[in-house]
Design a protein around this motif. Structure first.
Motif, PDB file in Angstrom:
ATOM      1  N   ASN A  29       0.842  -1.187   0.000  1.00  0.00           N
ATOM      2  CA  ASN A  29       0.000   0.000   0.000  1.00  0.00           C
ATOM      3  C   ASN A  29       0.882   1.243   0.000  1.00  0.00           C
ATOM      4  O   ASN A  29       1.923   1.281   0.675  1.00  0.00           O
ATOM      5  CB  ASN A  29      -0.909   0.035   1.234  1.00  0.00           C
ATOM      6  CG  ASN A  29      -2.074  -0.915   1.114  1.00  0.00           C
ATOM      7  OD1 ASN A  29      -2.783  -0.907   0.118  1.00  0.00           O
ATOM      8  ND2 ASN A  29      -2.273  -1.737   2.127  1.00  0.00           N
ATOM      9  N   PRO A  33      -1.716   7.702  -0.018  1.00  0.00           N
ATOM     10  CA  PRO A  33      -2.627   7.317  -1.100  1.00  0.00           C
ATOM     11  C   PRO A  33      -3.310   8.503  -1.776  1.00  0.00           C
ATOM     12  O   PRO A  33      -3.690   9.468  -1.126  1.00  0.00           O
ATOM     13  CB  PRO A  33      -3.649   6.424  -0.392  1.00  0.00           C
ATOM     14  CG  PRO A  33      -3.570   6.799   1.047  1.00  0.00           C
ATOM     15  CD  PRO A  33      -2.169   7.253   1.292  1.00  0.00           C
ATOM     16  N   VAL A  37      -7.920   3.031  -3.243  1.00  0.00           N
ATOM     17  CA  VAL A  37      -6.966   1.935  -3.444  1.00  0.00           C
ATOM     18  C   VAL A  37      -5.753   2.548  -4.129  1.00  0.00           C
ATOM     19  O   VAL A  37      -5.868   3.131  -5.209  1.00  0.00           O
ATOM     20  CB  VAL A  37      -7.561   0.807  -4.316  1.00  0.00           C
ATOM     21  CG1 VAL A  37      -6.494  -0.237  -4.645  1.00  0.00           C
ATOM     22  CG2 VAL A  37      -8.760   0.170  -3.643  1.00  0.00           C
ATOM     23  N   VAL A  39      -1.885   1.167  -4.593  1.00  0.00           N
ATOM     24  CA  VAL A  39      -0.913   0.112  -4.344  1.00  0.00           C
ATOM     25  C   VAL A  39       0.287   0.322  -5.255  1.00  0.00           C
ATOM     26  O   VAL A  39       0.147   0.718  -6.418  1.00  0.00           O
ATOM     27  CB  VAL A  39      -1.561  -1.274  -4.602  1.00  0.00           C
ATOM     28  CG1 VAL A  39      -0.534  -2.384  -4.550  1.00  0.00           C
ATOM     29  CG2 VAL A  39      -2.668  -1.525  -3.580  1.00  0.00           C
TER      30      VAL A  39
END
Length: 115
Positions: A29, A33, A37, A39
């Motif tokens: 992760n 962010p 999501v 990644v």
């Protein structure tokens, strides 16, 4: 192995939970962010930037793309995700160890790059 934070994560010097791992790459992760999501798919081989890859890296680069698809599927976002590679500081690359960003969980429509 590169001497970056990603190299230290891959070597185990910085403990990190892998969402995915195989013989060529890991996925973690993102700590900052940009989407629900976010990644990172990181090759175990330390290539500073995409432009530093050589013909010898062709199979690895293809593997990263396939792994990104498998990871997106594993995360339940295979129907809609964005895959990004930043190349150089001017493009937003902050860690000079090639990596792919999988972004998903929000709309990437109006006013954003399409293709």
């Amino acid at each position: 192995m590169s001497d970056t934070i990603f190299g230290k994560i891959i070597s185990g010097d910085i403990p990190t939970e892998f969402l995915y791992e195989d013989e060529h790459c890991v996925a973690i992760n993102d700590i900052h962010p940009q989407a629900p999501v976010h990644v990172l798919v990181i090759p175990k081989k330390g290539i500073p930037r995409l432009v530093d890859a050589t013909a010898d890296d062709r199979d690895l680069l293809g593997h990263l793309m396939l792994a990104a698809g498998r990871i997106a599927d594993q995360l339940g976002v295979a129907d809609a995700f964005r895959l990004i590679v930043n190349n150089g500081a001017g493009a937003g690359q902050t860690v000079f160890h090639l990596h792919l960003h999988i972004l998903a969980g929000k709309s990437f429509a109006e006013g954003q790059m399409t293709g």
